[in-house]
Structures are given as structure tokens and as C-alpha cells.
Enzyme design. Structure first.
Site, PDB file in Angstrom:
ATOM      1  N   CYS A 133       0.836  -1.200   0.000  1.00 51.15           N
ATOM      2  CA  CYS A 133       0.000   0.000   0.000  1.00 51.15           C
ATOM      3  C   CYS A 133       0.873   1.253   0.000  1.00 51.15           C
ATOM      4  O   CYS A 133       1.405   1.646   1.032  1.00 51.15           O
ATOM      5  CB  CYS A 133      -0.928  -0.014   1.210  1.00 51.15           C
ATOM      6  SG  CYS A 133      -1.936   1.476   1.342  1.00 51.15           S
ATOM      7  N   CYS A 136      -0.328   4.100   2.200  1.00 48.81           N
ATOM      8  CA  CYS A 136      -0.077   3.896   3.633  1.00 48.81           C
ATOM      9  C   CYS A 136       1.410   4.091   3.957  1.00 48.81           C
ATOM     10  O   CYS A 136       1.756   4.729   4.946  1.00 48.81           O
ATOM     11  CB  CYS A 136      -0.447   2.478   4.072  1.00 48.81           C
ATOM     12  SG  CYS A 136      -1.981   1.859   3.393  1.00 48.81           S
ATOM     13  N   ASP A 137       2.291   3.510   3.157  1.00 48.25           N
ATOM     14  CA  ASP A 137       3.699   3.389   3.549  1.00 48.25           C
ATOM     15  C   ASP A 137       4.675   4.199   2.699  1.00 48.25           C
ATOM     16  O   ASP A 137       5.858   4.263   3.026  1.00 48.25           O
ATOM     17  CB  ASP A 137       4.115   1.904   3.495  1.00 48.25           C
ATOM     18  CG  ASP A 137       3.291   1.064   4.469  1.00 48.25           C
ATOM     19  OD1 ASP A 137       2.915   1.604   5.520  1.00 48.25           O
ATOM     20  OD2 ASP A 137       3.025  -0.106   4.171  1.00 48.25           O
TER      21      ASP A 137
END
Ligand code: NDP
Length: 313
Positions: A133, A136-137
Site C-alpha cells: 500500500c 499507507c507506507d
């Protein structure tokens, strides 16, 4: 068989948010928590994009807080897994491994799981260089070099997103043409920070061990012949080869799209069956964020509450 006003299947961001709204509306919802209580966020270290948490919060802690909030208002939890449903009769029938329920309304919130590459090193470096992701990261790789694996819309979107943060993005694809939409392909191929490695498959993700360790490179196989393996120096690897929505148990009982996602009327969480809704990643191939899942959970609960109230008025 116990008869409930509302059963929510799944205990991720969508499930707990639906439970919170339904409990506050007096529906005494039951959440059937499933095999991975808390859902995908429980395998996420730091969540930095959930509004209201200016400091990063651990995924498991965020889910524990959502659960606590839902329980405070009267949500009940069954630590069971739904193994069979009958949505052709009403009230609906749900069978768990241990219990059975009749339900006037149901919210399917079983989520989806990223597909992983299944190569050496992937599991060992999960969360320390391996992710599925970028939203997200990606932030952790600001100014660094990363690889994205895949050739569909997700892979191209992830690569484009990462190109705004990283010094260089390597897109690794096993064929010589992309599956992604033309417009996305054009953006990708015109981006000077992205290099496409055609006809390559990741054979291994390698790096240094220990707490401070992380990914240092990937080993690539050629898929168009017998050429030698190649090493590519990267700090992170993003698997973007698709997601599997957790819908096996609903097949034949609710309308699913070609990829297995529950089909809902756009802009709603309605499945087309009375008081049967779907919320979160199980019905969302596009956004797949904790906050969008929570939003869909809220929509489903409010819709159900209003329909039930109108029926009993
Ligand atoms: P897709 O199934 O479309 O693409 C998966 C990609 O990963 C393919 O290129 C496939 O290769 C490759 N792949 C699969 N398995 C492996 C493997 N083991 N090793 C290496 N490569 C592999 O998945 P997406 O997540 O990209 O998209 C899913 C759906 O969601 C699609 O319908 C997509 O259009 C939609 N979507 C739409 C978006 C939008 O409209 N903005 C954004 C994101 C997704 P190959 O090409 O060889 O099969």
C-alpha cells in the site's frame, strides 16, 4: 436460533464503524469478528493518515479503539466465523462455526487482502521494506529508491504516487505490455522518475537483518528467455498484483463483480437485496483506505436504521 436486528460480518474499520452507528441507534448489533479480528489494519505498524491522529498510531491500537468505542454503546461480539449464509430467505440466516443467527439486516464487511508475491525474503521484510500500500507506507520512502511489482491499474497508480515522494521508482512487470488503462500508461511512460523493467519477475527480496535492517535489493528473473538474473538496488518493494476480497462464502448469494467484490449501487452500500449492505474493502476495489471503509460502514448503518425505522413506523 438467535434472532438479531442487525448482524455485521467482519471486524475491520467498516465493521466497527457500522457497529458504532447501529449501536447508538439502539439496534444492538452483533459483530461476527472472523478469523483476523481487526482486519488488515492489525498487520499495519504505523497509521499516519487516519484523521484525528496527528501522531502515528499503530494499526492494532486503532482497531482496538474502534472496537472499544463500538462496545461502549452496546455492540455485542461473537468470536466466530461465518461459514454459510442464506440470503434467499428472510429473515436472513447466517451460520458460524459455532452459532447460527437469523437477522433482519446484514452488513458484509469482510474486507480484502493484498496478494503477495510469495518469493523468498518477502515475509521476512514485511513492514521493513515490503508493503502492498503506497498510500499507507510511501511516506517512509521519501527520497529513496523503490520497486513496484505489477502491470495493472493499481501498480501504475502506486508507481505514479510514489514518484512524487521517491528519488526513483522501478516498475517491474512480468510481460512486455501493461494491463492498466491507456491514460495511466501514458502518465507512467512519460514520467522521468519511473523506469519500467519489462519481462522481469522478482525472484527474491534481499536485505540486512536486525532491528535497523531492511531491504537493500531485489533479484530479478527474466521471463522472456534464459538470460542471467539481475540485481536491482532498492530500499522498498511494493507488491501491486491485486487484492482478493473475502467473498467466497457469499458466492451465489449476493451479486459479485468479475474480481469477486460485492457489487453495490454506486454512491450507496446497497447490494440490491433488502436490508443487505456491504461496506469497506469488500465492496471497494478503488480506494481501499481505513477512512473510506469507516465511511461506508457509517453509510450502511444509517441506511439500515432508517429503513428499519420506516418499516416499524
Ligand atoms: P489486476 O488484476 O488488474 O492486475 C494485476 C497485475 O499484477 C497484472 O498486471 C498481473 O500481470 C500482475 N500479476 C498478477 N500476479 C502476479 C505475480 N504473481 N507476479 C507478478 N505479477 C503479477 O489488479 P489491480 O489491483 O491492478 O486492479 C484490480 C481491479 O481494480 C481492476 O479492475 C482495476 O481496473 C481496478 N482498479 C481501478 C483503478 C482506477 O480505476 N483508478 C485503480 C486501481 C484498480 P499480467 O498483466 O501478466 O496478468
Amino acid at each position: 436460533m438467535e434472532h438479531r436486528r442487525l448482524v455485521i460480518i467482519g471486524s475491520g474499520a467498516a465493521g466497527w464503524t457500522a457497529a458504532l452507528y447501529a449501536a447508538r441507534a439502539g439496534l444492538k448489533p452483533l459483530v461476527v469478528a472472523g478469523i483476523q479480528p481487526g482486519g488488515q489494519l492489525t498487520i499495519t505498524d504505523d497509521v499516519e493518515n487516519y484523521p484525528g491522529f496527528p501522531d502515528p498510531i499503530g494499526g492494532p491500537e486503532l482497531m482496538a479503539r474502534m472496537e472499544e468505542q463500538a462496545l461502549r454503546y452496546g455492540t455485542e461480539v461473537a468470536h466466530d466465523t461465518v461459514v454459510r449464509v442464506d440470503f434467499d430467505q428472510y429473515p436472513y440466516v447466517l451460520e458460524g462455526e459455532e452459532h447460527q443467527w437469523k437477522a433482519d439486516s446484514v452488513i458484509i464487511a469482510t474486507g480484502a487482502a493484498a496478494r503477495w508475491l510469495g518469493v523468498k525474503g518477502e515475509e521476512a521484510f514485511m513492514g521493513r521494506g515490503v508493503s502492498a500500500c503506497a498510500t499507507c507506507d510511501g511516506h517512509f520512502y521519501r527520497g529513496k529508491e523503490v520497486a513496484v511489482v505489477g502491470g495493472g491499474n493499481t501498480a501504475v497508480e502506486e508507481a505514479l504516487y510514489l514518484s512524487n515522494l521517491c528519488s526513483k521508482v522501478h516498475l517491474i512487470h512480468r510481460r512486455d505490455s501493461l494491463k492498466a488503462e491507456r491514460i495511466l500508461q501514458d502518465r507512467l511512460l512519460g514520467n522521468p522518475k519511473i523506469e519500467v523493467h519489462w519481462n522481469r519477475a522478482v525472484a527474491e527480496i534481499a536485505g540486512t537483518e536486525g532491528l535497523q535492517g531492511g531491504v537493500t535489493h531485489v533479484v530479478l528473473d527474466r521471463t522472456d528467455g534464459d538470460g542471467p538474473q539481475e540485481e536491482l538496488r532498492v530500499d522498498g518493494v511494493f507488491a501491486a498484483i491485486g487484492h482478493d476480497p473475502a467473498t467466497a462464502v457469499f458466492r451465489g448469494q449476493v451479486d459479485l463483480d468479475d474480481h469477486g467484490y460485492v457489487r453495490v449501487t454506486p454512491g450507496t452500500t446497497r447490494t440490491g437485496k433488502k436490508l443487505l449492505h456491504a461496506a469497506g474493502d469488500v465492496a471497494d476495489p478503488h480506494w481501499r483506505q481505513a477512512v473510506t471503509a469507516a465511511g461506508m460502514g457509517c453509510m450502511a448503518a444509517l441506511d439500515i436504521e432508517r429503513t428499519l425505522a420506516a418499516e416499524t413506523a
